[in-house]
Design a protein around this motif. Sequence first.
Motif, PDB file in Angstrom:
ATOM      1  N   LEU A   4      58.706  55.939  72.229  1.00  0.00           N
ATOM      2  CA  LEU A   4      57.762  55.687  73.148  1.00  0.00           C
ATOM      3  C   LEU A   4      57.018  56.559  71.992  1.00  0.00           C
ATOM      4  N   ILE A   5      56.116  57.449  71.251  1.00  0.00           N
ATOM      5  CA  ILE A   5      56.133  58.006  70.240  1.00  0.00           C
ATOM      6  C   ILE A   5      55.281  56.489  69.565  1.00  0.00           C
ATOM      7  N   LEU A   6      55.990  55.745  69.131  1.00  0.00           N
ATOM      8  CA  LEU A   6      54.783  54.740  69.096  1.00  0.00           C
ATOM      9  C   LEU A   6      54.075  53.485  70.232  1.00  0.00           C
ATOM     10  N   ILE A   7      54.334  53.939  71.417  1.00  0.00           N
ATOM     11  CA  ILE A   7      54.021  53.253  72.660  1.00  0.00           C
ATOM     12  C   ILE A   7      52.735  53.749  72.292  1.00  0.00           C
ATOM     13  N   GLY A   8      52.688  55.146  72.766  1.00  0.00           N
ATOM     14  CA  GLY A   8      51.719  56.146  72.949  1.00  0.00           C
ATOM     15  C   GLY A   8      50.252  55.534  71.573  1.00  0.00           C
ATOM     16  N   LEU A   9      51.032  55.706  70.637  1.00  0.00           N
ATOM     17  CA  LEU A   9      49.915  55.573  69.463  1.00  0.00           C
ATOM     18  C   LEU A   9      49.437  54.649  69.618  1.00  0.00           C
ATOM     19  N   LEU A  10      49.535  53.179  69.942  1.00  0.00           N
ATOM     20  CA  LEU A  10      49.731  51.949  69.822  1.00  0.00           C
ATOM     21  C   LEU A  10      48.362  52.324  70.966  1.00  0.00           C
ATOM     22  N   GLY A  11      49.235  52.518  72.563  1.00  0.00           N
ATOM     23  CA  GLY A  11      48.306  52.776  73.550  1.00  0.00           C
ATOM     24  C   GLY A  11      46.919  53.517  73.602  1.00  0.00           C
ATOM     25  N   GLY A  12      47.167  54.283  72.629  1.00  0.00           N
ATOM     26  CA  GLY A  12      45.757  55.186  71.833  1.00  0.00           C
ATOM     27  C   GLY A  12      44.597  54.402  71.428  1.00  0.00           C
ATOM     28  N   LEU A  13      45.109  54.216  70.514  1.00  0.00           N
ATOM     29  CA  LEU A  13      44.089  53.086  69.420  1.00  0.00           C
ATOM     30  C   LEU A  13      43.066  52.426  70.242  1.00  0.00           C
ATOM     31  N   ILE A  14      43.867  51.154  71.167  1.00  0.00           N
ATOM     32  CA  ILE A  14      43.511  50.457  72.173  1.00  0.00           C
ATOM     33  C   ILE A  14      42.695  50.710  73.183  1.00  0.00           C
ATOM     34  N   THR A  15      42.853  51.983  73.732  1.00  0.00           N
ATOM     35  CA  THR A  15      41.845  52.849  74.242  1.00  0.00           C
ATOM     36  C   THR A  15      40.311  53.569  74.084  1.00  0.00           C
ATOM     37  N   ALA A  16      41.089  53.305  73.017  1.00  0.00           N
ATOM     38  CA  ALA A  16      39.718  53.679  71.844  1.00  0.00           C
ATOM     39  C   ALA A  16      38.327  53.370  71.649  1.00  0.00           C
ATOM     40  N   VAL A  17      38.664  52.133  71.668  1.00  0.00           N
ATOM     41  CA  VAL A  17      37.855  50.876  71.556  1.00  0.00           C
ATOM     42  C   VAL A  17      37.817  49.876  73.048  1.00  0.00           C
ATOM     43  N   PRO A 164      39.069  57.644  79.558  1.00  0.00           N
ATOM     44  CA  PRO A 164      39.275  56.351  78.771  1.00  0.00           C
ATOM     45  C   PRO A 164      39.714  55.488  79.998  1.00  0.00           C
ATOM     46  N   CYS A 165      39.445  54.571  80.082  1.00  0.00           N
ATOM     47  CA  CYS A 165      40.353  53.340  80.613  1.00  0.00           C
ATOM     48  C   CYS A 165      41.860  53.701  80.612  1.00  0.00           C
ATOM     49  N   ALA A 166      42.414  53.198  81.904  1.00  0.00           N
ATOM     50  CA  ALA A 166      43.768  54.002  82.166  1.00  0.00           C
ATOM     51  C   ALA A 166      45.093  52.555  82.160  1.00  0.00           C
ATOM     52  N   GLY A 167      46.126  52.620  81.015  1.00  0.00           N
ATOM     53  CA  GLY A 167      46.749  51.562  81.201  1.00  0.00           C
ATOM     54  C   GLY A 167      48.356  52.696  81.738  1.00  0.00           C
ATOM     55  N   THR A 197      44.290  57.778  70.271  1.00  0.00           N
ATOM     56  CA  THR A 197      42.825  57.362  70.118  1.00  0.00           C
ATOM     57  C   THR A 197      41.716  58.551  69.161  1.00  0.00           C
ATOM     58  N   ALA A 198      42.332  59.486  68.703  1.00  0.00           N
ATOM     59  CA  ALA A 198      41.208  59.944  67.573  1.00  0.00           C
ATOM     60  C   ALA A 198      41.760  59.159  66.308  1.00  0.00           C
ATOM     61  N   VAL A 199      42.045  57.866  66.241  1.00  0.00           N
ATOM     62  CA  VAL A 199      42.047  57.647  64.706  1.00  0.00           C
ATOM     63  C   VAL A 199      40.148  57.049  64.974  1.00  0.00           C
ATOM     64  N   PRO A 200      39.975  55.893  65.942  1.00  0.00           N
ATOM     65  CA  PRO A 200      38.842  55.264  66.018  1.00  0.00           C
ATOM     66  C   PRO A 200      37.457  56.638  65.639  1.00  0.00           C
ATOM     67  N   LEU A 201      38.068  57.336  66.548  1.00  0.00           N
ATOM     68  CA  LEU A 201      36.865  58.111  66.735  1.00  0.00           C
ATOM     69  C   LEU A 201      36.741  58.832  65.450  1.00  0.00           C
ATOM     70  N   LEU A 202      37.317  59.491  65.098  1.00  0.00           N
ATOM     71  CA  LEU A 202      36.974  60.169  63.938  1.00  0.00           C
ATOM     72  C   LEU A 202      36.600  59.364  63.184  1.00  0.00           C
ATOM     73  N   VAL A 203      36.778  57.731  63.036  1.00  0.00           N
ATOM     74  CA  VAL A 203      35.871  56.985  62.169  1.00  0.00           C
ATOM     75  C   VAL A 203      34.642  56.496  61.582  1.00  0.00           C
TER      76      VAL A 203
END
Length: 593
Positions: A4-17, A164-167, A197-203
């Motif tokens: 579940l955590i991995l799904i959340g991380l990947l979903g957040g990364l996609i959402t952040a771009v 963010p775009c909601a999935g 979501t924070a990772v791309p924004l921090l970059v």
Amino acid sequence: MLTLILIGLLGGLITAVSPCILPVLPVVFLAGGPGSEAPPGTVAPPDRPRAPRREGDVLLTPPGTPPVHKAQRNRRPYAVVAGLVISFSFFTLLGVTLISALGLPQDILRYVGLTLLILIGLGLIFPPVERLLEKPFARIPQRQVNKEGSAFVLGLGLGLLYVPCAGPVLAAITVAGARGEISADIVALTLSFAVGTAVPLLVFALAGRRVAERVSAFRTRARKLRIAAGTLMIVLAFALAFNVTDAIQRALPDYTSAAQRKIEDSDTARQQLSGLYDDSNKELSRCADGVDELRSCGTAPAIEGIATWLNTPGGRPVDLKALRGKVVLIDFWTYSCINCQRSLPHVEAWNRAYKDSGLEVIGVHSPEFAFEKDAGNVTDQARKLGVDYPVALDNKLTTWNNYRNRFWPAKYLIDADGTVRHFKFGEGDYAQTEDLIRTLLKQADPAVNLPPRTGQGDTELTDDRTPETYLSNLRIRGYIGNPLVDDKATTYRLPARIPVNRLALDGTWTAGYDFFTAGPGARLAFTYMAKNVNLVLAGEGPVTVLVNGQVTRTVRVHGTPTLYRLVDDDTARQATVEIRPAAGIEAYAFTFG
């Protein structure tokens, strides 16, 4: 929980771009650059001090030289993103509960975020305002933390405005927060999504800091750039307040939808996220999203828990049972969702074209954020977006749960007998949906005189898409190879070439009237023209899927006939799909989208 955590991380990364967060990117970029101005009387450090000795924060220089404060590392990017993550996570989960408990207006958080954005903008333009914002952080003993106070406040404000775009992941978090059903799984999903979501924004923020440090124009014109950044934040606040940014976002393609679907709507994600809900209305799970044929998906759940009805006489509710005899299209949407905004013109066109032919359109407005619960906001935005059919304000997400929904937007087609016959998650497949509407209207009233199609279709492949194909010894079409033998296990061989819209068998198969049963070494190859390939399968065991000779996935078949997605491409194309099912697997029908 790890899955579940991995799904959340990947979903957040996609959402952040995704295109939905583009309005905040310029602010994040600039926030990482210009830091606080030095207090009056402070002398800026030289670019390269010659081996000074340190004592505290003061550089010891030769006698007679004014004391120079040590250069501090600009931590504003981290402060901005930390504030955004904290406020977004906290208020997404607990905002509704706090607002209800305190009796505050539903859109109070949005206005707080807008106010903070304006104050930070004013702080960049007027240093005394910035020092006032940083004053609450002045007692924090950590080095330099108080100097990043305004950046942290900016992050808190952006977290309240972050839409963010909601999935399916964000939908699961939002539903849990709205209903007050907070569990360890939901907290873990929320935090992992926020970190993703924070990772791309921090970059992006770090890139802004690097540009500010390396480009001479940023150093020599720091004051002017701070004023420009502050002005931009104030302009953005007003643009968000009056929804000016929505028009820009609607014009952009949803370039992350395919990736989001593969991650958040995968078999694994569905299993994990569905565990966060109860087992009500499980009949709906018998059908799959976007199938280009009508199926029986169970009795349509009731529209319940509605706070307000819009566009109905006297605000009276609409009862689905009273609409028996008519075809009903239920559209789940929310007004700040850009995907929904792009989808609405199609729904509005169908309502205009087919209302007199027996179609009833009902919009179920299931809010993603607290400010979308305000009836005045929804009324105003519905008018601006051209929505004039009945809209149910599903503020507690009761109807959303009744339909086991996971997406904004989502469309459910209900026939004249009150049975759900089709549903479509997300954008696209508009021509297909309209064809199914027309079919249901004809079934409800064979004498109905339907108007011409609205032309609200996709630009992708439609007419020359591979048609539905039944694996039946009497109804199959497009089959090539050894002659089929009825109801007897027979060995077949693949031909050297399979033309488009043709299929062939290899290994042992039993060809029956309702389905084909796989035996030892069974293979089936189908050259198709489409974007999506689906196959109804039953039995127990794995089915290996290959596209153009490359293994793409393994489907685990379990139980009664269920539709499985074999191919899910971004665009329509010609390709050959091959399945290698375990012995005993039953294959019923191919559909293409």
